[in-house]
Design a protein around this motif. Sequence first.
Motif, short mmCIF file in Angstrom:
data_model
loop_
_atom_site.label_atom_id
_atom_site.label_comp_id
_atom_site.label_asym_id
_atom_site.label_seq_id
_atom_site.Cartn_x
_atom_site.Cartn_y
_atom_site.Cartn_z
N LEU A 1 -129.05 8.46 -5.06
CA LEU A 1 -130.16 8.24 -4.13
C LEU A 1 -130.22 6.78 -3.69
O LEU A 1 -130.34 6.48 -2.50
CB LEU A 1 -131.48 8.63 -4.81
CG LEU A 1 -132.74 8.46 -3.98
CD1 LEU A 1 -132.73 9.41 -2.78
CD2 LEU A 1 -133.96 8.70 -4.84
N LEU A 2 -130.10 5.87 -4.63
CA LEU A 2 -130.15 4.44 -4.30
C LEU A 2 -128.96 4.03 -3.45
O LEU A 2 -129.10 3.23 -2.52
CB LEU A 2 -130.20 3.61 -5.60
CG LEU A 2 -131.48 3.75 -6.42
CD1 LEU A 2 -131.32 3.05 -7.76
CD2 LEU A 2 -132.68 3.21 -5.67
N THR A 3 -127.79 4.58 -3.74
CA THR A 3 -126.60 4.29 -2.94
C THR A 3 -126.81 4.80 -1.51
O THR A 3 -126.43 4.13 -0.54
CB THR A 3 -125.35 4.95 -3.55
OG1 THR A 3 -125.20 4.47 -4.89
CG2 THR A 3 -124.09 4.62 -2.78
N GLY A 4 -127.44 5.95 -1.37
CA GLY A 4 -127.74 6.49 -0.05
C GLY A 4 -128.68 5.61 0.74
O GLY A 4 -128.68 5.62 1.97
N TRP A 5 -129.51 4.85 0.07
CA TRP A 5 -130.44 3.94 0.73
C TRP A 5 -129.77 2.63 1.12
O TRP A 5 -130.42 1.75 1.66
CB TRP A 5 -131.63 3.64 -0.17
CG TRP A 5 -132.60 4.78 -0.28
CD1 TRP A 5 -132.65 5.90 0.49
CD2 TRP A 5 -133.66 4.89 -1.22
NE1 TRP A 5 -133.69 6.70 0.08
CE2 TRP A 5 -134.32 6.11 -0.96
CE3 TRP A 5 -134.12 4.08 -2.25
CZ2 TRP A 5 -135.42 6.53 -1.71
CZ3 TRP A 5 -135.21 4.50 -2.98
CH2 TRP A 5 -135.84 5.71 -2.72
N GLY A 6 -128.48 2.49 0.81
CA GLY A 6 -127.74 1.30 1.24
C GLY A 6 -127.56 0.26 0.16
O GLY A 6 -127.08 -0.84 0.44
N ILE A 7 -127.92 0.59 -1.07
CA ILE A 7 -127.73 -0.35 -2.17
C ILE A 7 -126.30 -0.17 -2.70
O ILE A 7 -125.83 0.96 -2.83
CB ILE A 7 -128.77 -0.09 -3.28
CG1 ILE A 7 -130.18 -0.31 -2.73
CG2 ILE A 7 -128.51 -0.97 -4.49
CD1 ILE A 7 -131.28 0.08 -3.69
N GLU B 1 -123.13 0.33 -5.00
CA GLU B 1 -123.03 1.27 -6.12
C GLU B 1 -123.26 0.60 -7.47
O GLU B 1 -123.95 1.15 -8.33
CB GLU B 1 -121.66 1.95 -6.12
CG GLU B 1 -121.54 3.03 -7.17
CD GLU B 1 -120.21 3.76 -7.13
OE1 GLU B 1 -120.01 4.61 -8.00
OE2 GLU B 1 -119.40 3.49 -6.23
N ALA C 1 -126.92 -0.01 -7.81
CA ALA C 1 -127.62 1.27 -7.92
C ALA C 1 -127.52 1.81 -9.34
O ALA C 1 -128.51 2.30 -9.88
CB ALA C 1 -127.03 2.27 -6.93
#
Length: 42
Positions: free
Chosen positions: A14-20, A22, A25
């Motif tokens: 989810l965090l990676t999907g928000w642009g953070i 890996e 995240a």
Amino acid sequence: METKKQQHDWLAGLLTGWGIKESWAKLIAGAIIGACAAAGLL
């Protein structure tokens, strides 16, 4: 109930999907899961 590993992977995704990135995240997800486990929420 999901295992902590599954919860960690879901939250990191989810965090990676928000642009953070890996690596960040995974670190953030681990901190959140750890804090919840310490508080007795999991």
